[in-house]
Scaffold this active site. Structure first.
Site, PDB file in Angstrom:
ATOM      1  N   SER A 138      73.653 -26.343  70.614  1.00  0.00           N
ATOM      2  CA  SER A 138      72.517 -26.694  69.749  1.00  0.00           C
ATOM      3  C   SER A 138      71.378 -27.136  70.654  1.00  0.00           C
ATOM      4  O   SER A 138      71.635 -27.707  71.724  1.00  0.00           O
ATOM      5  CB  SER A 138      72.910 -27.851  68.825  1.00  0.00           C
ATOM      6  N   TYR A 151      76.601 -36.095  67.661  1.00  0.00           N
ATOM      7  CA  TYR A 151      76.475 -34.635  67.566  1.00  0.00           C
ATOM      8  C   TYR A 151      75.866 -34.062  68.851  1.00  0.00           C
ATOM      9  O   TYR A 151      76.415 -33.148  69.467  1.00  0.00           O
ATOM     10  CB  TYR A 151      75.617 -34.266  66.353  1.00  0.00           C
TER      11      TYR A 151
HETATM   12  P1  NDP Z   1      77.790 -23.903  58.393  1.00  0.00           P
HETATM   13  O1  NDP Z   1      78.068 -25.248  57.823  1.00  0.00           O
HETATM   14  O2  NDP Z   1      77.031 -22.923  57.571  1.00  0.00           O
HETATM   15  O3  NDP Z   1      79.137 -23.219  58.865  1.00  0.00           O
HETATM   16  C1  NDP Z   1      80.082 -23.958  59.596  1.00  0.00           C
HETATM   17  C2  NDP Z   1      81.341 -23.128  59.746  1.00  0.00           C
HETATM   18  O4  NDP Z   1      82.301 -23.900  60.480  1.00  0.00           O
HETATM   19  C3  NDP Z   1      81.946 -22.760  58.406  1.00  0.00           C
HETATM   20  O5  NDP Z   1      82.399 -21.434  58.458  1.00  0.00           O
HETATM   21  C4  NDP Z   1      83.120 -23.718  58.293  1.00  0.00           C
HETATM   22  O6  NDP Z   1      84.140 -23.094  57.551  1.00  0.00           O
HETATM   23  C5  NDP Z   1      83.531 -23.865  59.755  1.00  0.00           C
HETATM   24  N1  NDP Z   1      84.295 -25.082  59.964  1.00  0.00           N
HETATM   25  C6  NDP Z   1      83.866 -26.360  59.812  1.00  0.00           C
HETATM   26  N2  NDP Z   1      84.878 -27.211  60.012  1.00  0.00           N
HETATM   27  C7  NDP Z   1      85.975 -26.455  60.288  1.00  0.00           C
HETATM   28  C8  NDP Z   1      87.327 -26.764  60.558  1.00  0.00           C
HETATM   29  N3  NDP Z   1      87.790 -28.028  60.591  1.00  0.00           N
HETATM   30  N4  NDP Z   1      88.187 -25.741  60.809  1.00  0.00           N
HETATM   31  C9  NDP Z   1      87.747 -24.465  60.773  1.00  0.00           C
HETATM   32  N5  NDP Z   1      86.470 -24.118  60.525  1.00  0.00           N
HETATM   33  C10 NDP Z   1      85.606 -25.107  60.271  1.00  0.00           C
HETATM   34  O7  NDP Z   1      77.054 -24.197  59.785  1.00  0.00           O
HETATM   35  P2  NDP Z   1      76.178 -23.285  60.764  1.00  0.00           P
HETATM   36  O8  NDP Z   1      76.420 -21.846  60.551  1.00  0.00           O
HETATM   37  O9  NDP Z   1      74.801 -23.802  60.721  1.00  0.00           O
HETATM   38  O10 NDP Z   1      76.793 -23.774  62.167  1.00  0.00           O
HETATM   39  C11 NDP Z   1      77.443 -22.921  63.076  1.00  0.00           C
HETATM   40  C12 NDP Z   1      77.309 -23.524  64.462  1.00  0.00           C
HETATM   41  O11 NDP Z   1      75.921 -23.574  64.821  1.00  0.00           O
HETATM   42  C13 NDP Z   1      77.826 -24.957  64.593  1.00  0.00           C
HETATM   43  O12 NDP Z   1      78.533 -25.104  65.803  1.00  0.00           O
HETATM   44  C14 NDP Z   1      76.568 -25.792  64.616  1.00  0.00           C
HETATM   45  O13 NDP Z   1      76.733 -27.017  65.305  1.00  0.00           O
HETATM   46  C15 NDP Z   1      75.618 -24.852  65.338  1.00  0.00           C
HETATM   47  N6  NDP Z   1      74.212 -25.144  65.120  1.00  0.00           N
HETATM   48  C16 NDP Z   1      73.631 -24.977  63.879  1.00  0.00           C
HETATM   49  C17 NDP Z   1      72.298 -25.265  63.712  1.00  0.00           C
HETATM   50  C18 NDP Z   1      71.610 -25.122  62.392  1.00  0.00           C
HETATM   51  O14 NDP Z   1      70.422 -25.535  62.298  1.00  0.00           O
HETATM   52  N7  NDP Z   1      72.252 -24.559  61.370  1.00  0.00           N
HETATM   53  C19 NDP Z   1      71.456 -25.722  64.820  1.00  0.00           C
HETATM   54  C20 NDP Z   1      72.165 -25.867  66.056  1.00  0.00           C
HETATM   55  C21 NDP Z   1      73.483 -25.574  66.188  1.00  0.00           C
HETATM   56  P3  NDP Z   1      85.118 -23.822  56.522  1.00  0.00           P
HETATM   57  O15 NDP Z   1      84.365 -24.927  55.864  1.00  0.00           O
HETATM   58  O16 NDP Z   1      85.489 -22.704  55.588  1.00  0.00           O
HETATM   59  O17 NDP Z   1      86.264 -24.284  57.347  1.00  0.00           O
END
Ligand code: NDP
Length: 240
Positions: A138, A151
């Site tokens: 991030s 975070y």
């Molecule tokens: P979302 O919340 O849309 O998606 C997160 C994903 O992670 C979901 O598919 C969720 O699936 C999965 N996940 C969360 N916890 C678990 C778990 N315990 N086990 C398995 N899967 C898990 O987030 P984003 O798409 O925005 O984020 C994706 C990445 O990008 C992250 O690493 C985030 O830190 C990073 N990021 C995002 C930014 C943003 O502005 N959106 C900015 C900077 C970085 P499920 O709940 O089905 O398990």
């Protein structure tokens, strides 16, 4: 890497950036293993994408999950070419309101699971002399701001680990890189909004998950001796 028929494992594929990455890599011809907890979402995305797309529902907070993910991928496909460690959760709080119950899950998903998966898949890829690992960081890793200590700190630690893994794999045929997105509108801000805080994607025009997926795919498609090690994708209105 030419994506056609390559096997890609994508975590956090049930939503946001992970789902967009799955669609993009599949358009390039990759075969996929989609990983997250919500099986119904994974199933419907696998149906939508079609082709050779499989899915595995597991909780990455469980220390045994990365090994289970590798075993499942090898059972389904025999080998893995690409790992995208994308799953992550966002909790932000000033120390005075920080819910300490959220600390261990954040460490487990945002850091420990990524390290475990990177190590296990790196060994498999090194034995084959080829592979690509993409860890999703991030821009928060480099921003010092109230409420983001855990975070941002975990993403900073992940960046150091990822850079060192790239160095340790130098010359092995396995490429390692990190993609650091800026504000991208996804479900990641829902927890904030549920707590009555404004989501970061409400302050500025955010990016769309497809824009980050494009960067991830670009990293995977490097050729010859090129290893795209770091890509920071800022929204155009982000000014830090
Ligand atoms: P979302 O919340 O849309 O998606 C997160 C994903 O992670 C979901 O598919 C969720 O699936 C999965 N996940 C969360 N916890 C678990 C778990 N315990 N086990 C398995 N899967 C898990 O987030 P984003 O798409 O925005 O984020 C994706 C990445 O990008 C992250 O690493 C985030 O830190 C990073 N990021 C995002 C930014 C943003 O502005 N959106 C900015 C900077 C970085 P499920 O709940 O089905 O398990």
């Amino acid at each position: 890497m030419e994506l056609k028929d390559k096997v890609a494992v994508i975590t956090g594929a049930s939503a946001g950036i992970g789902a967009a990455t799955a669609r993009s890599l599949a358009q390039g011809g990759a075969r996929l293993l989609l990983v997250a907890r919500r099986e119904d979402r994974l199933q419907s995305l696998a149906q939508e994408i079609g082709g050779d797309t499989r899915f595995l529902a597991l909780d990455l907070a469980d220390p045994s999950a990365p090994q289970a993910m590798l075993d499942h991928a090898l059972g389904e496909f025999g080998a893995v070419d690409i790992l995208v460690n994308n799953a992550g959760i966002l909790r932000t709080s000033h120390y005075e309101e920080f819910d300490l119950a959220e600390l261990d899950p954040m460490i487990a998903v945002n850091y420990s699971a990524v390290v475990r998966a990177s190590v296990l898949f790196a060994r498999h890829m090194k034995a084959r002399g080829t592979g690509q690992i993409v860890n999703i960081s991030s821009i928060g890793a480099g921003i010092t701001a109230a409420g983001t200590g855990v975070y941002g700190g975990l993403k900073a630690a992940l960046e150091r680990f990822t850079d060192v893994l790239r160095i340790e794999l130098a010359g092995s045929g396995v490429c390692v890189g990190l993609v650091a997105p800026g504000t991208t509108t996804t479900e990641i801000f829902e927890d904030m909004k549920a707590k009555g805080q404004p989501g970061w994607d409400e302050y500025i025009p955010p990016m769309q998950p497809e824009e980050i997926a494009r960067a991830i795919r670009f990293m995977c498609e490097q050729t010859g001796n090129a290893n795209a090690a770091r890509m920071h994708i800022y929204a155009t209105s982000e000014s830090f």
